[in-house]
Design a protein around this motif. Sequence first.
Motif, PDB file in Angstrom:
ATOM      1  N   SER A   8       0.844  -1.197   0.000  1.00 61.99           N
ATOM      2  CA  SER A   8       0.000   0.000   0.000  1.00 61.99           C
ATOM      3  C   SER A   8       0.875   1.241   0.000  1.00 61.99           C
ATOM      4  CB  SER A   8      -0.912   0.022   1.234  1.00 61.99           C
ATOM      5  OG  SER A   8      -1.746  -1.122   1.264  1.00 61.99           O
ATOM      6  N   PHE A   9       0.362   2.300  -0.618  1.00 59.77           N
ATOM      7  CA  PHE A   9       1.073   3.582  -0.650  1.00 59.77           C
ATOM      8  C   PHE A   9       0.156   4.664  -0.092  1.00 59.77           C
ATOM      9  CE2 PHE A   9       2.943   1.214  -4.263  1.00 59.77           C
ATOM     10  CZ  PHE A   9       4.258   1.172  -3.812  1.00 59.77           C
ATOM     11  N   ALA A  10       0.705   5.479   0.815  1.00 64.80           N
ATOM     12  CA  ALA A  10      -0.089   6.561   1.409  1.00 64.80           C
ATOM     13  C   ALA A  10      -0.399   7.610   0.349  1.00 64.80           C
ATOM     14  CB  ALA A  10       0.682   7.186   2.568  1.00 64.80           C
ATOM     15  N   ARG A  11      -1.616   8.130   0.396  1.00 62.71           N
ATOM     16  CA  ARG A  11      -2.008   9.216  -0.514  1.00 62.71           C
ATOM     17  C   ARG A  11      -1.738  10.554   0.176  1.00 62.71           C
ATOM     18  NH1 ARG A  11      -5.797   6.998  -4.436  1.00 62.71           N
ATOM     19  NH2 ARG A  11      -6.666   5.014  -3.721  1.00 62.71           N
ATOM     20  N   PRO A  12      -1.361  11.582  -0.593  1.00 65.46           N
ATOM     21  CA  PRO A  12      -1.150  12.900   0.023  1.00 65.46           C
ATOM     22  C   PRO A  12      -2.473  13.529   0.455  1.00 65.46           C
ATOM     23  CG  PRO A  12      -0.955  13.039  -2.363  1.00 65.46           C
ATOM     24  CD  PRO A  12      -1.079  11.585  -2.024  1.00 65.46           C
ATOM     25  N   LYS A  13      -2.417  14.361   1.486  1.00 67.56           N
ATOM     26  CA  LYS A  13      -3.608  15.078   1.932  1.00 67.56           C
ATOM     27  C   LYS A  13      -4.022  16.107   0.874  1.00 67.56           C
ATOM     28  CE  LYS A  13      -3.167  14.845   6.971  1.00 67.56           C
ATOM     29  NZ  LYS A  13      -3.057  15.655   8.195  1.00 67.56           N
ATOM     30  N   ALA A  14      -5.345  16.297   0.742  1.00 65.21           N
ATOM     31  CA  ALA A  14      -5.846  17.273  -0.225  1.00 65.21           C
ATOM     32  C   ALA A  14      -5.658  18.701   0.276  1.00 65.21           C
ATOM     33  CB  ALA A  14      -7.323  17.014  -0.513  1.00 65.21           C
ATOM     34  N   GLY A  15      -5.522  18.890   1.591  1.00 61.73           N
ATOM     35  CA  GLY A  15      -5.336  20.212   2.163  1.00 61.73           C
ATOM     36  C   GLY A  15      -4.887  20.103   3.605  1.00 61.73           C
ATOM     37  N   LEU A  16      -4.536  21.240   4.182  1.00 59.26           N
ATOM     38  CA  LEU A  16      -3.956  21.253   5.524  1.00 59.26           C
ATOM     39  C   LEU A  16      -4.905  20.669   6.560  1.00 59.26           C
ATOM     40  CD1 LEU A  16      -1.572  22.076   7.310  1.00 59.26           C
ATOM     41  CD2 LEU A  16      -2.627  24.339   7.550  1.00 59.26           C
ATOM     42  N   PHE A  17      -6.195  20.987   6.449  1.00 52.87           N
ATOM     43  CA  PHE A  17      -7.159  20.546   7.462  1.00 52.87           C
ATOM     44  C   PHE A  17      -8.019  19.390   6.965  1.00 52.87           C
ATOM     45  CE2 PHE A  17      -6.293  25.056   8.302  1.00 52.87           C
ATOM     46  CZ  PHE A  17      -5.757  24.935   9.572  1.00 52.87           C
ATOM     47  N   LYS A  18      -7.621  18.802   5.862  1.00 55.19           N
ATOM     48  CA  LYS A  18      -8.363  17.668   5.316  1.00 55.19           C
ATOM     49  C   LYS A  18      -7.928  16.375   5.986  1.00 55.19           C
ATOM     50  CE  LYS A  18     -10.489  19.992   1.969  1.00 55.19           C
ATOM     51  NZ  LYS A  18     -11.943  20.083   1.802  1.00 55.19           N
ATOM     52  N   ARG A  19      -8.818  15.391   5.988  1.00 52.77           N
ATOM     53  CA  ARG A  19      -8.468  14.077   6.524  1.00 52.77           C
ATOM     54  C   ARG A  19      -7.506  13.356   5.589  1.00 52.77           C
ATOM     55  NH1 ARG A  19     -13.700  10.857   8.934  1.00 52.77           N
ATOM     56  NH2 ARG A  19     -14.018  12.147  10.798  1.00 52.77           N
ATOM     57  N   GLN A  20      -6.694  12.508   6.185  1.00 51.85           N
ATOM     58  CA  GLN A  20      -5.794  11.675   5.383  1.00 51.85           C
ATOM     59  C   GLN A  20      -6.638  10.667   4.595  1.00 51.85           C
ATOM     60  OE1 GLN A  20      -2.256  11.838   5.490  1.00 51.85           O
ATOM     61  NE2 GLN A  20      -2.264  10.417   3.760  1.00 51.85           N
ATOM     62  N   PRO A  21      -6.564  10.686   3.253  1.00 54.05           N
ATOM     63  CA  PRO A  21      -7.353   9.713   2.484  1.00 54.05           C
ATOM     64  C   PRO A  21      -6.808   8.301   2.682  1.00 54.05           C
ATOM     65  CG  PRO A  21      -5.911  10.966   1.038  1.00 54.05           C
ATOM     66  CD  PRO A  21      -5.796  11.583   2.402  1.00 54.05           C
ATOM     67  N   PRO A  22      -7.627   7.287   2.438  1.00 53.21           N
ATOM     68  CA  PRO A  22      -7.149   5.906   2.619  1.00 53.21           C
ATOM     69  C   PRO A  22      -5.993   5.594   1.685  1.00 53.21           C
ATOM     70  CG  PRO A  22      -9.267   5.944   1.487  1.00 53.21           C
ATOM     71  CD  PRO A  22      -9.020   7.335   1.972  1.00 53.21           C
TER      72      PRO A  22
END
Length: 530
Positions: A277-291
């Motif tokens: 699995s590879f971590a996805r980057p956050k869409a923004g500073l206060f956004k949740r970490q996507p799966p």
Amino acid sequence: MPKPLLRLNNLTIAFDGNTVVDGLSFTLNAGETLAIVGESGSGKSVSALGAVNLLPSNAKIRGERWLEETDLSQLSSREWNGVRGNRVGFVFQEPMTSLNPLHRIGKQIGETLRLHQGLDGQEARARAKQLLEQVKLPRTDELLDAWPHQLSGGQRQRVMIAMAIANNPALLIADEPTTALDVTVQKDILALLKELRDQHGMGMLFISHDLNLVRRYAEHVCVMYQGKVQEIGPVETIFSRPQSDYTKALLAAEPEGRPALLNATAPLLTARQLKVSFARPKAGLFKRQPPAFEAVKATDLTIASGETLGIVGESGSGKTTLASAIMRLVQSKGEITLGDASLSTLSGNALRRQRHRFQMVFQDPYGALSPRMPVFDIVSEGLRFHYPKLSRSEVTERVHQTLREVGLPESCAARYPHEFSGGQRQRIAVARAIILEPELLVLDEPTSALDRTVQKQLITLLRQLQQRRQLSYLFISHDLAVVRAMAHRIMVLKDGEVVEQGPCLEVLDSPQHPYTQALIAAAHLRHFSS
């Protein structure tokens, strides 16, 4: 009557007195495709680049070159800048090296629009979006802001096609446009090129070593060998009634034969519930970490001693990631066992001490070898690390013996990679791997950058090495004809998941899963069934 578009008469190209193209003549009409075929070094790409003055300054070009009514041999440098990218478009072999990694996709497409059509930034972006839609790419707004490395191989090639047709060229030069792509993407890209050719009335100069693609997508073919034309004519005539001995040999150079029969043995390599699995980057500073993105889903596999397991699937299916996990080059979850060693629990020096038992041969024979090291140092580097007590003379003897085993003379040891052809470089890469006497060899698309005659030689070499050394292979390829000639068993991956597996001939001749059926249909594998 067809309208002549590109006419070459007695084109001759020489570098420092060495003639590499000798007396090439042909006419390409608007709305037609002329394919140039031949082995590596036959002069295919040099001819196309020479026709439009894209060769280095030491190239001497003679002969007549006409683009419609324009005498190309009389153009100034300024006039050439108005022809290339405007009246002539280009699609090259490797889009990742053709695209600038420091600029977003929208900017790179817009550059040619601003240069040749004088569009401002907003106009260029709107036109770039239209072009991406024209080459059938989804989510065009996202792609305009994407970087080249964020796109798949097929997507990058479509971007290159969009750039090539941006100014409605009369002539499109496609130089090995599908070499590194899997069979379904190949089919889509070539169908797209044909559709765009018909829509715009372009002529297409198609350079390829894949004769099956040429037969399906070109009207005329020119066969070259060592810079000279062997024969030229309609595709069906050349393929059904070849006159030249070289053409006959080229048509016969398809992968053939099967690996040696396998004696039932205990598993050498075992993987259980292997996941990457590879971590996805956050869409923004206060956004949740996507799966996390699951590149390889829970996968089980075994390879016996002396067995070849073929891994097939489209780009992005997880083939190389799976191989990298087995090689412990990416982090993974699950169990990996090689013989009596649990690779998944080892790290640091303990893992390094095991690496001589499993080695890897990579896809690109040009990028896999250090240009700064002679062949002797490349082949002996691992040997000197794993067996530091060997004397210089013992190392030299092992290097020479291994070079001979892969079909290269001892004199190669003193030379550098740039002095060798693609097929020779791949033999050097194989030598570097087998000098350590591994039990498992992971081969990641080892033949995709090679022409058919060299592919056939490498396949024969790999089968001979397997028999002599009882090697096990994990063989990754998008070329199902090559897999058929190499593999005992086959595993089909889609989106990181195994959708079908079993004995090679059983899967290829009677596929059960719709995805496998689509792969085989795209490859026209039945052509190789005999």
